[in-house]
Design a protein around this motif. Structure first.
Motif, PDB file in Angstrom:
ATOM      1  N   HIS A  81      21.563  60.039 -23.638  1.00 29.07           N
ATOM      2  CA  HIS A  81      21.731  60.886 -22.446  1.00 29.07           C
ATOM      3  C   HIS A  81      22.071  60.054 -21.210  1.00 29.07           C
ATOM      4  O   HIS A  81      22.899  60.452 -20.403  1.00 29.07           O
ATOM      5  N   ASN A  85      25.667  60.680 -19.659  1.00 27.53           N
ATOM      6  CA  ASN A  85      25.596  61.343 -18.351  1.00 27.53           C
ATOM      7  C   ASN A  85      26.166  60.470 -17.235  1.00 27.53           C
ATOM      8  O   ASN A  85      26.688  60.989 -16.247  1.00 27.53           O
ATOM      9  N   VAL A  94      24.102  65.965 -20.728  1.00 32.23           N
ATOM     10  CA  VAL A  94      23.440  65.921 -22.030  1.00 32.23           C
ATOM     11  C   VAL A  94      21.942  65.944 -21.762  1.00 32.23           C
ATOM     12  O   VAL A  94      21.403  65.076 -21.074  1.00 32.23           O
ATOM     13  N   ILE A  95      21.263  66.988 -22.286  1.00 32.11           N
ATOM     14  CA  ILE A  95      19.836  67.189 -22.041  1.00 32.11           C
ATOM     15  C   ILE A  95      19.015  66.464 -23.092  1.00 32.11           C
ATOM     16  O   ILE A  95      17.916  65.982 -22.843  1.00 32.11           O
ATOM     17  N   LYS A  96      19.561  66.374 -24.310  1.00 31.36           N
ATOM     18  CA  LYS A  96      18.785  65.861 -25.434  1.00 31.36           C
ATOM     19  C   LYS A  96      19.749  65.340 -26.489  1.00 31.36           C
ATOM     20  O   LYS A  96      20.837  65.906 -26.674  1.00 31.36           O
TER      21      LYS A  96
END
Lengths: 249, 249
Positions: A81, A85, A94-96
């Motif tokens: 991430h 990011n 991207v969170i995860k």
């Protein structure tokens, strides 16, 4: 290093994109293009992603899921991430990131998706919600909308709620949740199902708005579903109120 | 028709403005300029508004209040929002219009204001909150922040929380509410007071963030207030997390 299959949970503000999926030749940026460019830069090779669901121009996501396979992926999963990011504009994140089995496919492995459609129900539209909710100035009968939404639950042929000109053979889907959450002046419609036809959430919302305004009665929802006829349902509400909340596997 | 004094409640997304108040010569648009242009067009004469509070570039409002006087105002009060909003861009909106006594003054008549500062406390910033909340990736001890916030309540000299280089003689203010509302991953700090010094909410937030990270202990808030020294407080957090929620009269 061997082949890896990596699953990413991605959020984005769809305002400035021509939808999630690559639209070759339109000249407009898509979320997928921008994401693939960042991933390709990290990988130092061309990366192509598979998205769980197309989202149209202007539609947002809090939990879109993609996967991609790479033989020489250089970044430890827990740092993906940060790496990605740093290369993405701030309207995509991207969170995860998770490593998943090689046969995981973001679209075909999905078992359920949750969408939310947000309505700002007030005489004047809020400038702070204008990009993320649809403005309905007339007072809505939320209880009537709730009653109508119950008819959506279960397995039905949802052909009445499919955009015309996009024929899919099998228009049967199962809806597990059809809930209206009131946070005045916002009303959120949550729909969770095993799959959705093109524009289905937006047409269902348009139909429920007709119920909320008293133009349709709640039990009519049953006959609208049974008609299997797009003209019986309501209008397709605009994309910016829609958000892909979660994809389950 | 006689002289009328009209009070407007105004909401705006401050992202694309150089603050509320007219900045002559900067070449950047302010909310006040855009609002006055729309009102002047409706009135067919130059309208100047008095705002309850300046908000800095990037700061938002849900309940800014302005007033203006007009001798030939042509629109019935209940229709002002329609007339003016039709001329405003969609990031500014008149929420409410009322005729008020001639001596009503949006700034001097105000008895209390409520500001909210929003923090997005998650490892990854949400693209859907990036314009309306400040990103703090490290976990915060909200209980410690709540304890520290209690020291703000009541009447104090808040000189420690005033931006340097903006001397105001009387730096004594009364805070009626200092509440942290947790809606994970969002944390909202609500401050209601009889007035606020320049950057006061943003410096208080920066100081409470130090407490949340364990860099300062809650009781230190008392000595920071008593020091009457800007260098003792925390940093000034960015403007985009701040929103003027309400002005009371």
């Amino acid at each position: 290093m061997g082949m890896k299959n990596i699953k990413l949970t991605v959020a984005y503000d769809g305002t400035n994109y021509h939808g999630f999926q690559e639209q070759r030749g339109t000249g407009l940026a898509t979320v997928q293009e921008v994401l693939e460019a960042a991933l390709s830069k990290v990988a130092n090779e061309t990366v192509q992603v598979i998205g769980a669901g197309r989202t149209d121009a202007g539609v947002h996501a809090r939990g879109q899921v993609v996967n991609f396979r790479s033989t020489n992926w250089p970044v430890p999963t827990e740092k993906i991430h940060l790496a990605v990011n740093s290369l993405l504009p701030d309207d995509i994140a991207v969170i995860k990131a998770e490593e998943v089995p090689l046969d995981f496919h973001a679209r075909f492995s999905a078992t359920a998706k949750t969408y939310r459609y947000s309505i700002y129900n007030h005489r004047v539209m809020s400038p702070l919600h204008r990009l993320y909710a649809y403005h309905e100035p007339r007072p809505l009968d939320i209880e009537a909308m709730r009653q109508a939404a119950q008819y959506l639950l279960g397995t039905h042929d949802f052909k009445s709620f499919q955009a015309q000109g996009t024929p899919v053979k099998d228009t049967v889907r199962t809806i597990y949740r059809a809930e209206l959450v009131s946070e005045p002046p916002l009303i959120h419609l949550y729909l969770r199902g095993n799959g959705f036809l093109y524009n289905m959430v937006r047409i269902i919302t348009g139909t429920l708005l007709d119920v909320g305004k008293g133009k349709k009665f709640p039990p009519e929802m049953k006959s609208i579903i049974e008609a299997r006829n797009r003209t019986r349902a309501g209008t397709t509400v605009p994309p910016h109120g829609l958000c892909l909340m979660e994809v389950e596997y």
